[in-house]
Design a protein around this motif. Structure first.
Motif, PDB file in Angstrom:
ATOM      1  N   HIS A 285       0.861  -1.175   0.000  1.00 50.79           N
ATOM      2  CA  HIS A 285       0.000   0.000   0.000  1.00 50.79           C
ATOM      3  C   HIS A 285       0.903   1.232   0.000  1.00 50.79           C
ATOM      4  N   LYS A 286       0.542   2.254  -0.777  1.00 46.78           N
ATOM      5  CA  LYS A 286       1.359   3.461  -0.826  1.00 46.78           C
ATOM      6  C   LYS A 286       0.475   4.710  -0.837  1.00 46.78           C
ATOM      7  N   VAL A 287       1.029   5.784  -0.281  1.00 49.60           N
ATOM      8  CA  VAL A 287       0.361   7.086  -0.285  1.00 49.60           C
ATOM      9  C   VAL A 287       1.396   8.142  -0.658  1.00 49.60           C
ATOM     10  N   GLY A 288       1.024   9.016  -1.584  1.00 49.78           N
ATOM     11  CA  GLY A 288       1.889  10.119  -1.961  1.00 49.78           C
ATOM     12  C   GLY A 288       1.114  11.417  -1.924  1.00 49.78           C
ATOM     13  N   LEU A 289       1.824  12.512  -1.690  1.00 49.05           N
ATOM     14  CA  LEU A 289       1.201  13.839  -1.658  1.00 49.05           C
ATOM     15  C   LEU A 289       1.648  14.627  -2.883  1.00 49.05           C
ATOM     16  N   ARG A 290       0.744  14.733  -3.866  1.00 50.44           N
ATOM     17  CA  ARG A 290       1.075  15.490  -5.075  1.00 50.44           C
ATOM     18  C   ARG A 290       1.216  16.972  -4.732  1.00 50.44           C
ATOM     19  N   PRO A 291       2.271  17.629  -5.208  1.00 42.51           N
ATOM     20  CA  PRO A 291       2.459  19.052  -4.904  1.00 42.51           C
ATOM     21  C   PRO A 291       1.659  19.928  -5.864  1.00 42.51           C
ATOM     22  N   ALA A 292       0.433  20.239  -5.483  1.00 43.46           N
ATOM     23  CA  ALA A 292      -0.489  20.936  -6.391  1.00 43.46           C
ATOM     24  C   ALA A 292      -0.442  22.448  -6.185  1.00 43.46           C
ATOM     25  N   ARG A 293      -0.929  23.141  -7.216  1.00 41.57           N
ATOM     26  CA  ARG A 293      -1.003  24.598  -7.212  1.00 41.57           C
ATOM     27  C   ARG A 293      -2.021  24.974  -8.296  1.00 41.57           C
ATOM     28  N   PRO A 294      -2.702  26.126  -8.184  1.00 41.90           N
ATOM     29  CA  PRO A 294      -3.630  26.498  -9.260  1.00 41.90           C
ATOM     30  C   PRO A 294      -2.982  26.492 -10.630  1.00 41.90           C
TER      31      PRO A 294
END
Length: 346
Positions: A285-294
């Motif tokens: 199982h894996k979790v990642g945090l995408r670095p989002a911006r408008p």
């Protein structure tokens, strides 16, 4: 581009796919490049990414598609050496537009209104899917052969390629961008989610993605159904280490811990389309945090004291897809600085 003969000392902050490709492009142009990264490449968000080359959750579309087309070209070439680079060409089916909610068969290669027309035109052989090529429950889609990247292997390749070009990677956390630029001619900020504090930029936020890796019963093609803005997505990506099932896209969720209920729901969604996966053995199982911006921030300015600073972050779920195109823009900005014309915005 012609290689320059008088390189600059450049610090690249961030050792994910965006930082490494930027660093490689600069080092191969003759600059002296040092990557500053708190985490090893395998510990970055990039290592968790599914690795499909396709514009997803990224703005502005026009620039993002141009960056994606360039990366498509580079990754297609790298796919000739899959064991070395981690990139392969794999056929698959997309059953929802990533630029909007239109019927997936509309606009492909026809200048549709979802902003991805240039991408459709750039993908060789992209065509509407026939009914017999769609999983049960999918009304329409298109077929394409695109790069699919084994990200842990690809990150190792990128680090090795950077070293071969004379660049280095230093495991440290930059206290500030000014600190990174104290002994440099220029700084490139590829800090991803870290830009929230380093820039500082409150527009940067996480889009949490959870996925499940299962034993592959023999599936050789990718499948994606993921509309922009959807909290839950459905996809499967055959990788050498297993079949990647996804996923989620949860705005402003910071947890990196897999949620068992979410994992169960992911498997259930995929199994409705591919019943043979209902009992597939779970490998991880894996979790990642995408670095989002408008919108992606790819601009240049100056640090206090006049050191040029180039920002290259906010790529959301499309880091590998736009990485090489963005790296080319970073190089152009550095060359502008080097020619004495001062930093320019992107």
């Amino acid at each position: 581009m012609t290689r320059n003969t008088e390189g600059l000392d450049i610090r690249v902050v961030g050792g994910g796919v965006i930082g490494l490709t930027s660093a490689i492009t600069l080092a191969e142009d003759g600059h002296r490049v040092r990557v500053l990264s708190r985490d090893a490449a395998g510990g970055t968000t990039s290592a968790v990414a599914g690795g499909l080359c396709w514009p997803y959750r990224i703005q502005p579309y026009e620039r993002a598609v141009a960056w994606s087309v360039r990366s498509f070209q580079v990754l297609t070439a790298l796919a000739r050496r899959p064991e070395e680079t981690g990139a392969r060409m794999v056929t698959g089916t997309m059953t929802a537009t990533t630029g909007g909610g239109r019927d997936a068969s509309e606009g492909a290669g026809e200048g549709g209104d979802d902003g991805l027309a240039a991408w459709y035109d750039a993908v060789p052989g992209l065509r509407p899917a026939r009914a017999t090529e769609l999983p049960e429950g999918s009304a329409a889609g298109w077929r394409a052969r695109t790069p699919l990247v084994d990200m842990p292997a690809h990150l190792r390749y990128l680090e090795q390629r950077l070293t071969a070009a004379g660049g280095t990677v230093e495991r440290c956390e930059a206290g500030s961008l000014a600190e990174a630029g104290a002994a440099a001619d220029a700084v490139v900020n590829c800090s991803g989610l870290g830009a929230r504090e380093l820039a500082p930029d409150p527009d940067v936020h996480p889009v949490q993605g959870q996925l499940v890796i299962v034993e592959n019963p023999g599936i050789q093609e990718w499948y994606v159904s993921a509309d922009t803005g959807a909290t839950d997505t459905t996809y499967l990506l055959p990788q050498p280490y297993g079949l990647v099932l996804g996923g989620t896209a949860r705005e402003n969720a910071w947890s990196r811990e897999p949620d068992p209920a979410v994992a169960e729901a992911i498997v259930a969604r995929v199994a409705r389309l591919f019943p043979e996966l209902a009992r597939a053995r779970v490998l991880a199982h894996k979790v990642g945090l995408r670095p989002a911006r408008p919108e992606v921030r790819l601009t240049a300015e100056q640090l206090p004291g006049g050191v040029p600073l180039i920002h290259n972050y906010g790529h959301g779920g499309a880091g590998v897809t736009v990485s090489w195109g963005c790296a080319d823009e970073v190089l152009r900005m550095v060359r502008t600085v080097q020619e004495g014309r001062g930093p320019v915005g992107g």
